[in-house]
Write a protein that holds these residues in place. Structure first.
Motif, mmCIF file in Angstrom:
data_model
loop_
_atom_site.group_PDB
_atom_site.id
_atom_site.type_symbol
_atom_site.label_atom_id
_atom_site.label_comp_id
_atom_site.label_asym_id
_atom_site.label_seq_id
_atom_site.Cartn_x
_atom_site.Cartn_y
_atom_site.Cartn_z
ATOM 1 N N PRO A 114 -1.303 -1.628 0.599
ATOM 2 C CA PRO A 114 -2.591 -1.841 1.276
ATOM 3 C C PRO A 114 -3.224 -3.186 0.932
ATOM 4 C CG PRO A 114 -2.480 0.393 0.415
ATOM 5 C CD PRO A 114 -1.261 -0.320 -0.104
ATOM 6 N N ASP A 138 4.469 6.828 0.574
ATOM 7 C CA ASP A 138 3.575 5.800 0.047
ATOM 8 C C ASP A 138 4.416 4.720 -0.646
ATOM 9 O OD1 ASP A 138 0.820 5.999 0.561
ATOM 10 O OD2 ASP A 138 0.648 7.756 -0.732
ATOM 11 N N PRO A 139 3.878 3.486 -0.714
ATOM 12 C CA PRO A 139 2.525 3.040 -0.341
ATOM 13 C C PRO A 139 2.335 2.733 1.141
ATOM 14 C CG PRO A 139 3.727 1.214 -1.273
ATOM 15 C CD PRO A 139 4.642 2.412 -1.381
ATOM 16 N N ARG A 141 2.247 4.665 3.689
ATOM 17 C CA ARG A 141 1.282 5.585 4.306
ATOM 18 C C ARG A 141 -0.149 5.103 4.070
ATOM 19 N NH1 ARG A 141 2.035 10.566 1.391
ATOM 20 N NH2 ARG A 141 3.881 10.807 2.706
ATOM 21 N N SER A 142 -0.457 4.766 2.834
ATOM 22 C CA SER A 142 -1.814 4.305 2.519
ATOM 23 C C SER A 142 -2.134 2.997 3.231
ATOM 24 C CB SER A 142 -1.963 4.128 1.003
ATOM 25 O OG SER A 142 -1.811 5.366 0.338
ATOM 26 N N ALA A 146 -5.206 2.272 5.792
ATOM 27 C CA ALA A 146 -6.107 1.157 5.510
ATOM 28 C C ALA A 146 -6.248 0.260 6.739
ATOM 29 C CB ALA A 146 -5.594 0.343 4.319
#
Length: 312
Positions: A114, A138-139, A141-142, A146
Motif C-alpha cells: 500500500p 496480502d499485501p 489485497r490491502s 487502499a
C-alpha cells in the motif's frame, strides 16, 4: 490505469496436443491486467500498469514488452527473491485451453505494498481497472483497498471479476473479498462462473441485478455463446455473440476488457460499448497469442461491419 497480474506466457506452437508432446513455444507478455492495459493502449488510450516482476530476465522482458506496446511501466517494480511468473497452456480449439500457472513460492504481483502506491496517479486516472486475483493474498489485497479508498468510487472504477480458483484457498474466501470490493467500484465485469462467485447465482439477469444492488452502476455479464448482458439502473442491453473460428480463447476476455475501457471513456451508448468489446474479444479468440494480438480500432470496426452496421 490497470493494477494486477503480469508475467510471461509460453504458448505452444503445436495445436491440439498436450504439453508432453509440444516441441516449441512462443514467448509473450501475459497476465490479465497486463493484457487489458495493452488492449487499451492498442485502441489509442493512455495506459499504465501497476504490478511487480522478479529481478530476472523475464522481468526485463515484461518491461520491454510493455514499452513496445505503449504501456507506461513506471509503476511496475521488481521484487528481489521472487521469480517472474510463467504460464503455460495447451491449445485445443474450440473451447479447451487448460492453463498451468507457475507462481511459486509467491507471485511478485501479490507483493504490491500500500505504501508504494502513487495515489495521486490512481485518483487522477479517468479509469482504474483491477482484478479479483489481486485480492487473494496480502499485501496486494490491502493495496487494492487502499487504491479504492483513495478513488472514493470515482467513475470509472472497474472490478474485473477474473476468478482463478487455484489462487484461492477456498471459493468462500474469494466470495467474501469480492463482496467487500464491490462496495468500492462503479463497474463490475465477469463471466457466468465469476458472477456466481460474486453473487451466488449464475443466472445472468439475477446476477446483474445483484451486482447493481451491491452498489455498482454498471454490471456486465459475459455469457459465452449467448453473448453479453449489460445492466444499469436505467437500461438493460443484450448483445449477440460474434462468430469466429476459435484458435485460442484465453485472451478474449482481456481484449473485451480493454475495449470496454475504450468505449466507456469515449462516452458511447452502452449498446455500442458492448458490441465493440464483444467484437474485440472475438478477434483475439481467433488468434494465437494475447498481448501482441490485441486489435486496433479499425480492426474492431471491420469485425462489427461483418455482422451489421456500427453506429459510429
Amino acid at each position: 490505469m490497470v493494477m494486477g497480474r503480469v508475467g510471461v506466457d509460453l504458448y505452444p506452437l503445436q495445436v491440439g496436443v498436450s504439453l508432453r508432446e509440444v516441441e516449441t513455444f512462443g514467448k509473450y507478455l501475459g497476465g490479465s491486467a497486463a493484457n487489458v492495459s495493452v488492449a487499451a493502449a492498442r485502441l489509442g488510450r493512455s495506459s499504465a500498469l501497476i504490478s511487480r516482476t522478479g529481478r530476472d530476465p523475464f522481468g526485463l522482458f515484461v518491461h520491454d514488452a510493455l514499452r513496445e506496446y505503449g504501456v507506461d511501466d513506471a509503476h511496475v517494480l521488481d521484487v528481489p527473491g521472487l521469480p517472474t511468473p510463467v504460464t503455460f497452456c495447451e491449445i485445443r480449439p474450440p473451447d479447451d485451453f487448460p492453463l498451468y500457472f507457475y507462481r511459486y513460492p509467491k507471485a511478485p504481483d501479490l507483493e504490491i505494498l500500500p505504501g508504494e502506491l502513487d495515489l495521486a496517479a490512481i485518483t487522477g486516472a479517468r479509469l482504474f481497472w483491477a482484478t479479483v486475483t489481486g485480492l487473494s493474498q496480502d499485501p496486494s489485497r490491502s493495496a487494492h483497498f487502499a487504491a479504492w479508498r483513495a478513488r472514493g468510487r470515482a467513475p470509472y472504477t472497474v472490478l474485473d471479476l477474473d476468478y482463478r480458483p487455484m489462487f484461492w484457498e477456498r471459493p468462500a474466501s474469494a466470495a467474501e473479498q469480492v463482496r467487500a470490493a464491490l462496495e468500492h467500484v462503479t463497474v463490475a465485469v465477469g463471466n457466468l462462473d465469476e458472477v456466481e462467485v460474486a453473487t451466488g447465482t449464475r443466472e445472468p439477469y439475477a446476477a446483474a441485478r445483484a451486482l447493481l444492488d451491491s452498489g455498482v452502476e454498471l454490471a456486465v455479464v459475459k455469457r459465452g455463446p449467448a453473448g453479453v448482458l449489460g445492466m444499469t439502473a436505467r437500461e438493460t442491453v443484450e448483445v449477440p455473440p460474434v462468430k469466429v473460428e476459435v484458435v485460442n480463447g484465453l485472451g478474449a476476455g482481456d481484449a473485451f476488457g480493454g475495449a470496454l475501457c475504450h468505449g466507456l471513456l469515449a462516452g458511447w451508448p452502452l449498446d455500442r460499448v458492448l458490441r465493440f468489446a464483444n467484437a474485440a474479444g472475438a478477434i483475439v479468440a481467433g488468434r494465437l497469442a494475447c498481448a501482441p494480438d490485441m486489435p486496433a480500432e479499425y480492426e474492431v470496426t471491420a469485425k462489427i461491419a461483418e455482422g451489421g452496421r456500427d453506429d459510429a
